[in-house]
Enzyme design. Sequence first.
Site, short mmCIF file in Angstrom:
data_model
loop_
_atom_site.label_atom_id
_atom_site.label_comp_id
_atom_site.label_asym_id
_atom_site.label_seq_id
_atom_site.Cartn_x
_atom_site.Cartn_y
_atom_site.Cartn_z
N HIS A 94 6.29 75.39 68.94
CA HIS A 94 6.35 74.94 67.56
C HIS A 94 6.14 76.07 66.55
O HIS A 94 6.34 75.86 65.35
CB HIS A 94 5.37 73.79 67.34
N TRP B 33 16.08 68.76 72.41
CA TRP B 33 14.69 68.98 72.05
C TRP B 33 13.78 67.94 72.72
O TRP B 33 12.74 68.30 73.28
CB TRP B 33 14.52 68.93 70.52
N TYR C 290 7.14 67.37 56.76
CA TYR C 290 6.76 67.07 58.14
C TYR C 290 5.78 68.12 58.64
O TYR C 290 6.04 69.31 58.57
CB TYR C 290 8.03 67.07 58.99
N TYR D 8 2.90 74.42 74.08
CA TYR D 8 3.34 73.52 73.01
C TYR D 8 3.19 74.20 71.65
O TYR D 8 4.09 74.16 70.81
CB TYR D 8 2.54 72.21 73.05
#
Length: 113
Positions: free
Chosen positions: A22, A76, A41, A18
């Site tokens: 990212h 996504w 964000y 993960y």
Amino acid sequence: MRRICFTLQVRPERMAEYRRRHAAVWPDMLAALKHAGWHDYSLFLRDDGLLVGYFLTGDLDAALTAMEATEVNARWQAEMAPFFADLPGGRPDRGFRVLTEIFNLEEQLGEQQ
């Protein structure tokens, strides 16, 4: 702008991947988020897999709807869903739990942004 903070739970065995995913989010996904009104964000990941997200937007429902309309978001979300435990609705973008803001320094000081 409204501040949005949300949580999700990343599966412990998927945390390293993960993080890798990212580190280099697809450029078309980044562009879609910006175009849909997601500002400032950020994601934060605790060692036990608790994921906390934060962003600013003018309208949460409109920001989610705008992303829903993109092809890149569908791809996504499909790729990210297996990373999460206890995912209501089966999609991260519809299964996150929005937290209620109970304190903001600037608001209490009277400094509107």
